[in-house]
Design a protein around this motif. Structure first.
Motif, PDB file in Angstrom:
ATOM      1  N   ASP B  97       1.000  -1.215  -0.219  1.00  0.00           N
ATOM      2  CA  ASP B  97      -0.011   0.086   0.015  1.00  0.00           C
ATOM      3  C   ASP B  97       0.584   1.216  -0.045  1.00  0.00           C
ATOM      4  O   ASP B  97       0.664   2.398  -0.662  1.00  0.00           O
ATOM      5  CB  ASP B  97      -1.067  -0.065   1.246  1.00  0.00           C
ATOM      6  N   ALA B  98       1.881   1.359   0.688  1.00  0.00           N
ATOM      7  CA  ALA B  98       3.034   2.326   0.928  1.00  0.00           C
ATOM      8  C   ALA B  98       3.537   2.585  -0.375  1.00  0.00           C
ATOM      9  O   ALA B  98       3.865   3.603  -0.864  1.00  0.00           O
ATOM     10  CB  ALA B  98       3.773   2.461   1.978  1.00  0.00           C
ATOM     11  N   ARG B  99       3.885   1.513  -1.096  1.00  0.00           N
ATOM     12  CA  ARG B  99       4.636   1.558  -2.491  1.00  0.00           C
ATOM     13  C   ARG B  99       3.748   1.954  -3.565  1.00  0.00           C
ATOM     14  O   ARG B  99       4.085   2.809  -4.438  1.00  0.00           O
ATOM     15  CB  ARG B  99       5.166   0.107  -2.852  1.00  0.00           C
ATOM     16  N   ALA B 100       2.572   1.731  -3.455  1.00  0.00           N
ATOM     17  CA  ALA B 100       1.416   2.371  -4.557  1.00  0.00           C
ATOM     18  C   ALA B 100       1.288   3.848  -4.378  1.00  0.00           C
ATOM     19  O   ALA B 100       1.375   4.495  -5.385  1.00  0.00           O
ATOM     20  CB  ALA B 100       0.066   1.563  -4.367  1.00  0.00           C
ATOM     21  N   LEU B 101       1.478   4.301  -3.169  1.00  0.00           N
ATOM     22  CA  LEU B 101       1.189   5.582  -2.881  1.00  0.00           C
ATOM     23  C   LEU B 101       2.388   6.337  -3.319  1.00  0.00           C
ATOM     24  O   LEU B 101       2.234   7.318  -4.138  1.00  0.00           O
ATOM     25  CB  LEU B 101       1.099   5.886  -1.072  1.00  0.00           C
ATOM     26  N   LEU B 102       3.549   5.877  -3.175  1.00  0.00           N
ATOM     27  CA  LEU B 102       4.661   6.503  -3.847  1.00  0.00           C
ATOM     28  C   LEU B 102       4.782   6.394  -5.239  1.00  0.00           C
ATOM     29  O   LEU B 102       5.153   7.471  -5.854  1.00  0.00           O
ATOM     30  CB  LEU B 102       5.910   5.873  -3.197  1.00  0.00           C
ATOM     31  N   GLN B 103       4.451   5.231  -5.737  1.00  0.00           N
ATOM     32  CA  GLN B 103       4.629   5.054  -7.326  1.00  0.00           C
ATOM     33  C   GLN B 103       3.591   6.030  -7.888  1.00  0.00           C
ATOM     34  O   GLN B 103       3.961   6.669  -9.065  1.00  0.00           O
ATOM     35  CB  GLN B 103       4.284   3.768  -7.591  1.00  0.00           C
ATOM     36  N   ALA B 104       2.355   6.212  -7.393  1.00  0.00           N
ATOM     37  CA  ALA B 104       1.471   7.088  -7.996  1.00  0.00           C
ATOM     38  C   ALA B 104       1.898   8.556  -7.842  1.00  0.00           C
ATOM     39  O   ALA B 104       1.631   9.131  -8.823  1.00  0.00           O
ATOM     40  CB  ALA B 104       0.336   7.197  -7.254  1.00  0.00           C
ATOM     41  N   HIS B 105       2.395   8.965  -6.908  1.00  0.00           N
ATOM     42  CA  HIS B 105       3.027  10.297  -6.720  1.00  0.00           C
ATOM     43  C   HIS B 105       4.239  10.679  -7.652  1.00  0.00           C
ATOM     44  O   HIS B 105       4.197  11.865  -8.299  1.00  0.00           O
ATOM     45  CB  HIS B 105       3.699  10.496  -5.138  1.00  0.00           C
ATOM     46  N   TYR B 106       5.027   9.725  -7.772  1.00  0.00           N
ATOM     47  CA  TYR B 106       6.222   9.731  -8.656  1.00  0.00           C
ATOM     48  C   TYR B 106       5.713   9.871 -10.143  1.00  0.00           C
ATOM     49  O   TYR B 106       6.363  10.448 -11.125  1.00  0.00           O
ATOM     50  CB  TYR B 106       7.058   8.725  -8.419  1.00  0.00           C
ATOM     51  N   ASP B 107       4.702   8.877 -10.579  1.00  0.00           N
ATOM     52  CA  ASP B 107       4.064   8.922 -11.762  1.00  0.00           C
ATOM     53  C   ASP B 107       3.513  10.380 -12.319  1.00  0.00           C
ATOM     54  O   ASP B 107       3.724  10.648 -13.263  1.00  0.00           O
ATOM     55  CB  ASP B 107       2.991   7.883 -11.876  1.00  0.00           C
ATOM     56  N   ARG B 108       2.806  10.913 -11.306  1.00  0.00           N
ATOM     57  CA  ARG B 108       2.290  12.103 -11.466  1.00  0.00           C
ATOM     58  C   ARG B 108       3.662  13.414 -11.777  1.00  0.00           C
ATOM     59  O   ARG B 108       3.322  14.223 -12.541  1.00  0.00           O
ATOM     60  CB  ARG B 108       1.325  12.563 -10.382  1.00  0.00           C
ATOM     61  N   GLN B 109       4.589  13.042 -11.137  1.00  0.00           N
ATOM     62  CA  GLN B 109       5.662  14.111 -11.180  1.00  0.00           C
ATOM     63  C   GLN B 109       6.729  13.672 -12.264  1.00  0.00           C
ATOM     64  O   GLN B 109       7.663  14.521 -12.650  1.00  0.00           O
ATOM     65  CB  GLN B 109       6.210  14.186  -9.831  1.00  0.00           C
ATOM     66  N   GLY B 110       6.511  12.614 -12.975  1.00  0.00           N
ATOM     67  CA  GLY B 110       7.635  12.127 -13.962  1.00  0.00           C
ATOM     68  C   GLY B 110       8.837  11.763 -13.013  1.00  0.00           C
ATOM     69  O   GLY B 110       9.751  11.948 -13.869  1.00  0.00           O
ATOM     70  N   ILE B 111       8.736  11.373 -11.963  1.00  0.00           N
ATOM     71  CA  ILE B 111      10.233  10.980 -11.398  1.00  0.00           C
ATOM     72  C   ILE B 111      10.004   9.365 -11.447  1.00  0.00           C
ATOM     73  O   ILE B 111       9.058   8.833 -11.204  1.00  0.00           O
ATOM     74  CB  ILE B 111      10.148  11.470  -9.834  1.00  0.00           C
ATOM     75  N   ALA B 112      11.463   8.924 -11.607  1.00  0.00           N
ATOM     76  CA  ALA B 112      11.719   7.710 -11.462  1.00  0.00           C
ATOM     77  C   ALA B 112      11.543   6.982  -9.931  1.00  0.00           C
ATOM     78  O   ALA B 112      12.216   7.449  -9.188  1.00  0.00           O
ATOM     79  CB  ALA B 112      12.779   7.147 -12.282  1.00  0.00           C
ATOM     80  N   MET B 113      11.000   5.787  -9.917  1.00  0.00           N
ATOM     81  CA  MET B 113      11.229   5.091  -8.684  1.00  0.00           C
ATOM     82  C   MET B 113      12.468   4.545  -8.676  1.00  0.00           C
ATOM     83  O   MET B 113      13.132   4.050  -9.741  1.00  0.00           O
ATOM     84  CB  MET B 113      10.131   3.985  -8.307  1.00  0.00           C
ATOM     85  N   ASN B 114      13.248   4.420  -7.488  1.00  0.00           N
ATOM     86  CA  ASN B 114      14.568   3.676  -7.439  1.00  0.00           C
ATOM     87  C   ASN B 114      14.699   3.267  -5.923  1.00  0.00           C
ATOM     88  O   ASN B 114      13.868   3.072  -5.401  1.00  0.00           O
ATOM     89  CB  ASN B 114      15.723   4.901  -7.854  1.00  0.00           C
ATOM     90  N   GLU B 115      15.765   2.633  -5.567  1.00  0.00           N
ATOM     91  CA  GLU B 115      15.978   1.692  -4.400  1.00  0.00           C
ATOM     92  C   GLU B 115      15.829   2.574  -3.322  1.00  0.00           C
ATOM     93  O   GLU B 115      15.255   2.448  -2.474  1.00  0.00           O
ATOM     94  CB  GLU B 115      17.301   1.016  -4.655  1.00  0.00           C
ATOM     95  N   ALA B 116      16.515   3.924  -3.420  1.00  0.00           N
ATOM     96  CA  ALA B 116      16.363   4.807  -2.229  1.00  0.00           C
ATOM     97  C   ALA B 116      14.992   5.135  -2.158  1.00  0.00           C
ATOM     98  O   ALA B 116      14.570   5.146  -0.846  1.00  0.00           O
ATOM     99  CB  ALA B 116      17.343   5.997  -2.644  1.00  0.00           C
TER     100      ALA B 116
END
Lengths: 243, 243
Positions: B97-116
């Motif tokens: 659930d936390a990963r999905a929140l972050l992924q959606a946020h980064y998708d909106r901002q055009g930022i890539a998810m990474n390990e950090a």
């Protein structure tokens, strides 16, 4: 050689209730960093003897120095001097040298000594007085516990008198590198630098400018100026090489 | 009925080094006073897992709630989530659930998810997420420990989401009476009032005005408005009767 560390106890219901915003912690932290006596822990506790005694007993054996702020005035809620004496197992009573300092101050000001004001001359046996050039009522050092006033102007003046008496270590230096990148972009290179330089500390602090631009302040801390400069150069090169 | 008390743990080398002046403690203290969950102790500790674990283990059993601030970002020095999990004996890993929140946020901002960035989705088993409307990376409540961000704007936003979920007590009210007298002049009458009103707390805070006049703010705290008003009237009468 092991570094001498320190801790602080801020005594005050007014801080815990949100009535007053503490500033003594920030002031002392800066002084101790420059002096090379790193501050490792701060506890903010209520004007309650048991809370002060417990904090002193936990921190005094664990650190080279413990500094307290607050709770040494003339009113019923000023309990720090007695609590520190209890924690350290020292008898406490009105001490003649402290009483004389107060009496001279009140004589100059035309203020009468009374029972409440006399409480500020209660000093534990064996303690060394800390000068109060603002309002005379002294602080004291008992063992490694340094008891100072809570009023910021008086706290700062007492620190000025006390700190030159303490033996410092190498000052903790820092280099700050602002990067126009998010923390998530710089985390991997920062972790790599931390591994490569175990004697330095790398920290990252996100910021947002008033114009909305965000970024991260990268801070390197350590006592070796040459090592800091090398690490800073490596950090700048790594930032420049980011995609 | 016993009052629910609370404690706070501020995590951050940047506070202890004097680089940053903490503001989250003062913010939370005011909110908790209004909410009727008095803040009894604050510990400021380093970005060190052992220090965080020790503080959580000491404070969580002793208070109704423990609030933490700082150390939940993406970098190597962000260790609060893992330390709280360890202190409370909970397994921790990236939670969907936390990963999905972050992924959606980064998708909106055009930022890539990474390990950090994925580290910010590490949430202990059984924890309830605390919403982060600023930058998505959630805080969490695990048992009675509420883990929030250190950036003041995000900390404040998380408090706004969290506090309505907690059951408060009677708000702690206060009356403040400024007196143009030194603390030593009012100490005796204040001690007398404290003895006569054991359910209230009387405090005194010296001040000096920019024009040099000094005096003392007398503050009465309690949860019973009528009792506060009576004590204030008695205090004002006693002040007026001072020689």
């Amino acid at each position: 050689m092991q570094q001498t560390t320190s801790a602080m106890i801020v005594v005050g219901d007014e801080i815990l209730s949100g009535r007053t915003r503490d500033s003594n912690m920030h002031h002392l932290a800066g002084l101790l960093t420059a002096k090379g006596i790193p501050l490792r822990e701060v506890r903010v506790v209520a004007d309650a003897p048991a809370a002060i005694v417990a904090a002193v007993r936990a921190l005094s054996p664990a650190h080279g120095h413990v500094f307290t702020s607050g709770g040494i005035g003339p009113t019923h809620d000023d309990r720090t001097a007695d609590a520190v004496a209890e924690a350290m197992g020292a008898p406490i009573d009105v001490r003649e040298d402290a009483r004389a300092l107060l009496q001279a101050h009140y004589d100059r000001q035309g203020i009468a000594m009374n029972e409440a004001r006399l409480r500020m001359a209660r000093i534990p046996e064996g303690a060394v007085l800390i000068d109060n050039p603002v309002s005379a009522a002294p602080g004291f050092s008992l063992g490694n516990v340094h008891v100072m006033a809570g009023v910021p102007k008086i706290f700062a003046a007492m620190c000025e008198g006390l700190l030159p008496r303490l033996t410092g270590g190498a000052p903790i230096l820092s280099e700050s590198v602002p990067a126009e990148r998010g923390e998530g972009d710089v985390a991997a290179l920062l972790a790599g630098l931390q591994d490569a330089h175990p004697a330095l500390d790398f920290g990252s602090y996100p910021f947002q400018r008033p114009d909305g631009r965000y970024g991260t302040n990268l801070v390197i801390r350590g006592t070796d100026a040459a090592a800091l400069a090398r690490a800073r150069a490596e950090l700048e090169a790594a930032l420049a090489a980011l995609p």
